[in-house]
Scaffold this motif. Structure first.
Motif, PDB file in Angstrom:
ATOM      1  N   PRO A 192      16.548  11.012  21.841  1.00  0.00           N
ATOM      2  CA  PRO A 192      15.938  10.974  20.505  1.00  0.00           C
ATOM      3  C   PRO A 192      15.643  12.383  20.000  1.00  0.00           C
ATOM      4  CG  PRO A 192      14.819   9.482  22.040  1.00  0.00           C
ATOM      5  CD  PRO A 192      15.719  10.353  22.856  1.00  0.00           C
ATOM      6  N   GLU A 193      15.769  12.570  18.699  1.00  0.00           N
ATOM      7  CA  GLU A 193      15.489  13.882  18.120  1.00  0.00           C
ATOM      8  C   GLU A 193      14.040  14.285  18.352  1.00  0.00           C
ATOM      9  OE1 GLU A 193      15.692  16.170  13.805  1.00  0.00           O
ATOM     10  OE2 GLU A 193      17.037  14.492  14.229  1.00  0.00           O
ATOM     11  N   ALA A 194      13.131  13.310  18.342  1.00  0.00           N
ATOM     12  CA  ALA A 194      11.718  13.630  18.568  1.00  0.00           C
ATOM     13  C   ALA A 194      11.517  14.230  19.955  1.00  0.00           C
ATOM     14  CB  ALA A 194      10.859  12.381  18.407  1.00  0.00           C
ATOM     15  N   LYS A 255      11.872   7.838  27.919  1.00  0.00           N
ATOM     16  CA  LYS A 255      10.639   7.094  27.618  1.00  0.00           C
ATOM     17  C   LYS A 255       9.454   7.825  28.243  1.00  0.00           C
ATOM     18  CE  LYS A 255      12.782   2.502  27.327  1.00  0.00           C
ATOM     19  NZ  LYS A 255      14.179   2.940  27.497  1.00  0.00           N
ATOM     20  N   TRP A 256       8.568   8.340  27.392  1.00  0.00           N
ATOM     21  CA  TRP A 256       7.437   9.131  27.873  1.00  0.00           C
ATOM     22  C   TRP A 256       6.520   8.330  28.797  1.00  0.00           C
ATOM     23  CZ3 TRP A 256       7.535  14.192  27.437  1.00  0.00           C
ATOM     24  CH2 TRP A 256       8.213  14.790  26.372  1.00  0.00           C
ATOM     25  N   ASP A 257       6.355   7.051  28.539  1.00  0.00           N
ATOM     26  CA  ASP A 257       5.398   6.252  29.305  1.00  0.00           C
ATOM     27  C   ASP A 257       6.072   5.358  30.342  1.00  0.00           C
ATOM     28  OD1 ASP A 257       6.631   4.544  27.562  1.00  0.00           O
ATOM     29  OD2 ASP A 257       4.786   3.569  26.862  1.00  0.00           O
ATOM     30  N   ALA A 258       7.264   5.728  30.777  1.00  0.00           N
ATOM     31  CA  ALA A 258       7.981   4.910  31.756  1.00  0.00           C
ATOM     32  C   ALA A 258       7.155   4.739  33.030  1.00  0.00           C
ATOM     33  CB  ALA A 258       9.329   5.545  32.085  1.00  0.00           C
ATOM     34  N   GLU A 274       6.536   6.389  40.789  1.00  0.00           N
ATOM     35  CA  GLU A 274       7.108   7.273  39.780  1.00  0.00           C
ATOM     36  C   GLU A 274       6.399   7.053  38.445  1.00  0.00           C
ATOM     37  OE1 GLU A 274      10.277   5.801  42.631  1.00  0.00           O
ATOM     38  OE2 GLU A 274       8.815   4.868  41.281  1.00  0.00           O
ATOM     39  N   ALA A 275       6.289   8.130  37.675  1.00  0.00           N
ATOM     40  CA  ALA A 275       5.554   8.016  36.411  1.00  0.00           C
ATOM     41  C   ALA A 275       6.175   8.888  35.338  1.00  0.00           C
ATOM     42  CB  ALA A 275       4.086   8.411  36.607  1.00  0.00           C
ATOM     43  N   GLY A 276       6.231   8.350  34.138  1.00  0.00           N
ATOM     44  CA  GLY A 276       6.587   9.147  32.973  1.00  0.00           C
ATOM     45  C   GLY A 276       8.064   9.391  32.782  1.00  0.00           C
ATOM     46  N   ILE A 277       8.347  10.194  31.800  1.00  0.00           N
ATOM     47  CA  ILE A 277       9.707  10.410  31.325  1.00  0.00           C
ATOM     48  C   ILE A 277      10.625  11.017  32.380  1.00  0.00           C
ATOM     49  CG2 ILE A 277       9.208  12.715  30.405  1.00  0.00           C
ATOM     50  CD1 ILE A 277      10.955  11.910  27.950  1.00  0.00           C
ATOM     51  N   LEU A 278      10.065  11.807  33.294  1.00  0.00           N
ATOM     52  CA  LEU A 278      10.869  12.470  34.318  1.00  0.00           C
ATOM     53  C   LEU A 278      10.647  11.895  35.705  1.00  0.00           C
ATOM     54  CD1 LEU A 278      10.371  15.882  32.641  1.00  0.00           C
ATOM     55  CD2 LEU A 278      12.631  14.960  33.178  1.00  0.00           C
ATOM     56  N   GLN A 279       9.871  10.808  35.782  1.00  0.00           N
ATOM     57  CA  GLN A 279       9.709  10.021  37.004  1.00  0.00           C
ATOM     58  C   GLN A 279       9.287  10.853  38.219  1.00  0.00           C
ATOM     59  OE1 GLN A 279      10.576   6.070  37.275  1.00  0.00           O
ATOM     60  NE2 GLN A 279       9.279   6.923  35.655  1.00  0.00           N
ATOM     61  N   CYS A 280       8.355  11.761  37.998  1.00  0.00           N
ATOM     62  CA  CYS A 280       7.744  12.469  39.120  1.00  0.00           C
ATOM     63  C   CYS A 280       6.676  11.562  39.726  1.00  0.00           C
ATOM     64  CB  CYS A 280       7.105  13.777  38.656  1.00  0.00           C
ATOM     65  SG  CYS A 280       8.266  14.953  37.921  1.00  0.00           S
ATOM     66  N   SER A 281       6.366  11.754  40.985  1.00  0.00           N
ATOM     67  CA  SER A 281       5.308  10.985  41.637  1.00  0.00           C
ATOM     68  C   SER A 281       4.247  11.924  42.182  1.00  0.00           C
ATOM     69  CB  SER A 281       5.882  10.120  42.762  1.00  0.00           C
ATOM     70  OG  SER A 281       6.614  10.901  43.680  1.00  0.00           O
ATOM     71  N   GLY A 282       3.052  11.381  42.377  1.00  0.00           N
ATOM     72  CA  GLY A 282       1.920  12.207  42.779  1.00  0.00           C
ATOM     73  C   GLY A 282       2.115  12.930  44.090  1.00  0.00           C
ATOM     74  N   ASN A 283       2.878  12.344  45.012  1.00  0.00           N
ATOM     75  CA  ASN A 283       3.060  13.015  46.300  1.00  0.00           C
ATOM     76  C   ASN A 283       3.860  14.308  46.178  1.00  0.00           C
ATOM     77  OD1 ASN A 283       5.600  11.961  45.853  1.00  0.00           O
ATOM     78  ND2 ASN A 283       5.634  10.668  47.692  1.00  0.00           N
ATOM     79  N   SER A 313       0.704  10.418  29.395  1.00  0.00           N
ATOM     80  CA  SER A 313       0.030  10.652  28.115  1.00  0.00           C
ATOM     81  C   SER A 313       0.156  12.079  27.600  1.00  0.00           C
ATOM     82  CB  SER A 313      -1.458  10.301  28.240  1.00  0.00           C
ATOM     83  OG  SER A 313      -2.098  11.141  29.199  1.00  0.00           O
ATOM     84  N   ASN A 314       0.361  13.034  28.484  1.00  0.00           N
ATOM     85  CA  ASN A 314       0.400  14.447  28.101  1.00  0.00           C
ATOM     86  C   ASN A 314       1.840  14.941  28.220  1.00  0.00           C
ATOM     87  OD1 ASN A 314       0.261  17.291  28.032  1.00  0.00           O
ATOM     88  ND2 ASN A 314      -1.835  17.292  28.825  1.00  0.00           N
ATOM     89  N   HIS A 315       2.535  14.990  27.106  1.00  0.00           N
ATOM     90  CA  HIS A 315       3.954  15.316  27.130  1.00  0.00           C
ATOM     91  C   HIS A 315       4.218  16.728  27.629  1.00  0.00           C
ATOM     92  CE1 HIS A 315       4.824  12.036  23.858  1.00  0.00           C
ATOM     93  NE2 HIS A 315       4.198  11.571  24.915  1.00  0.00           N
ATOM     94  N   ARG A 316       3.415  17.677  27.193  1.00  0.00           N
ATOM     95  CA  ARG A 316       3.618  19.063  27.634  1.00  0.00           C
ATOM     96  C   ARG A 316       3.421  19.184  29.139  1.00  0.00           C
ATOM     97  NH1 ARG A 316       4.025  22.866  23.672  1.00  0.00           N
ATOM     98  NH2 ARG A 316       3.556  24.487  25.194  1.00  0.00           N
ATOM     99  N   PHE A 317       2.420  18.482  29.656  1.00  0.00           N
ATOM    100  CA  PHE A 317       2.206  18.500  31.104  1.00  0.00           C
ATOM    101  C   PHE A 317       3.414  17.918  31.823  1.00  0.00           C
ATOM    102  CE2 PHE A 317       1.092  16.064  34.897  1.00  0.00           C
ATOM    103  CZ  PHE A 317       0.606  17.078  35.718  1.00  0.00           C
ATOM    104  N   ALA A 318       3.938  16.802  31.330  1.00  0.00           N
ATOM    105  CA  ALA A 318       5.075  16.158  31.984  1.00  0.00           C
ATOM    106  C   ALA A 318       6.262  17.109  32.085  1.00  0.00           C
ATOM    107  CB  ALA A 318       5.467  14.897  31.218  1.00  0.00           C
ATOM    108  N   LEU A 319       6.543  17.840  31.012  1.00  0.00           N
ATOM    109  CA  LEU A 319       7.660  18.781  31.016  1.00  0.00           C
ATOM    110  C   LEU A 319       7.378  19.974  31.918  1.00  0.00           C
ATOM    111  CD1 LEU A 319       8.427  18.723  27.182  1.00  0.00           C
ATOM    112  CD2 LEU A 319       9.779  17.636  28.987  1.00  0.00           C
TER     113      LEU A 319
END
Length: 360
Positions: A192-194, A255-258, A274-283, A313-319
């Motif tokens: 998506p462009e957004a 999907k940001w909230d995946a 796994e969490a979020g758009i890039l599916q990182c996990s807490g471990n 919820s925090n897109h900048r953090f996710a990236l």
């Protein structure tokens, strides 16, 4: 005084130095050492700006190769009855480093230093958002609109267009801002462009250290065959954005909230989910203490549960988190570890990201 080389998308390698004698300073004045001829920045008169606050009665300085398209833009704005949208002009030429909207330090020269950018309506309370009605005209004449990196007052030359080419083309439909970056990824469709806009905005404001060389086998080591060799700091930033563009497609279809990967039997705990758009996990925070600190700095409490909430919820953090994670390991993400993303990485998308990142 700090001195560096910038590989400009339009001018090639340019050597410059800053005014400060000891350290890099945000927005510091610069002077060119080699690779760019300042004599090419010459005066021009834009009649439509006469009487506009800050426009010096329409007398500005701009790179001579961009004169035709700048003049054409204002002519068409007037022809379409849109000139009333332009209230102020903050000028064109300013020999300084970039000043990212997020307030961070950049070691790259602003495009204002090259005389190829103009700022309009900077004091309208929305960082120039009121110029939106005229933006398509600038874009049709070879300019990039700064809205894509949260600086809507800003227009800069994206491609030089000669007077002859402008006359031949006439007024044509505006192409989408994202072309190469909008290419599809595997069977996930197109980003998506957004998402691309947020990705560029993050890339412009992220700390230099996210992209600097290290001695670890990291994401740059993994994709050097597809996107290398590296051509400087701006290129490395653009490569990171291209990796995140493709990886986000593979991991979540952008999907940001995946949520968790239900096909993964080992992801049933808060730290393996796994969490979020890039599916990182807490471990993954175990790979570096700096990753957990990044979560805390973003408002989390350092637990896996807060990691899940913050990542979604925090897109900048996710990236930022994913970018820093893949600088220390390539084993956390299956699409990287197994080489799935590599054939979908695009050099032309990197070049397009470079054009978007090189603005201010």
């Amino acid at each position: 005084m700090p001195e560096s080389t910038f590989n400009h998308p339009l001018f090639g390698p340019v050597r410059f130095r800053t005014a400060s004698k000891l350290k890099w300073i945000r927005g510091d004045s610069i002077s060119f050492v080699s690779g760019f001829d300042e004599a090419d920045i010459v005066p021009l008169k834009i009649p439509q700006l006469a009487g506009i606050d800050g426009a010096n009665n329409g007398h500005l300085r701009f790179h001579k190769r961009g004169h035709a398209q700048l003049l054409r833009s204002f002519e068409e704005i007037a022809q379409h009855g849109l000139l009333h949208h332009i209230k102020t002009c903050a000028g064109t030429l300013s020999k300084r480093l970039r000043k990212p909207v997020g307030g961070g330090l950049s070691k790259l020269p602003s495009n204002h230093a090259f005389g190829i950018a103009i700022d309009l309506n900077s004091d309208d309370g929305s960082m120039g958002g009121s110029v939106a009605p005229v933006a398509p005209i600038f874009q049709a004449n070879g300019f990039l609109w700064g809205k894509s990196f949260n600086d809507p007052m800003h227009f800069e030359v994206n491609t030089f267009v000669s007077a002859g080419a402008l006359a031949a083309e006439g007024a044509e439909a505006v192409q989408p801002q994202f072309i190469a970056c909008g290419q599809k990824v595997h069977n996930r469709g197109a980003p998506p462009e957004a998402f691309l806009t947020e990705l560029v905005e993050w890339g412009r404001g992220a700390d230099d250290e996210v992209f600097e060389r290290n001695d670890v086998f990291d994401i740059y080591s993994s994709v050097v065959s597809q996107l290398g060799p590296w051509r400087g700091e701006l290129h490395r930033r653009a490569v990171m954005l291209e990796v995140l563009r493709v990886l986000a497609g593979f991991e979540s279809s952008w999907k940001w909230d995946a949520g968790r990967d239900v096909t993964n039997p080992s992801s049933g705990t808060p730290c393996t989910e796994e969490a979020g758009i890039l599916q990182c996990s807490g471990n993954s925070m175990a790979f570096s203490p700096h990753l957990r600190q990044l979560l805390v700095d973003a408002g989390g409490d350092g637990t896996c549960e807060s990691f899940i909430r913050t990542t979604k919820s925090n897109h900048r953090f996710a990236l930022e988190y994913c970018a820093r994670l893949i600088r220390v390991t390539t084993k956390h993400h299956g699409p990287i570890k197994n080489g799935h993303i590599h054939s979908w990485l695009r050099r032309d998308a990197v070049d397009e990201f470079m054009r978007y990142l090189g603005h201010d």
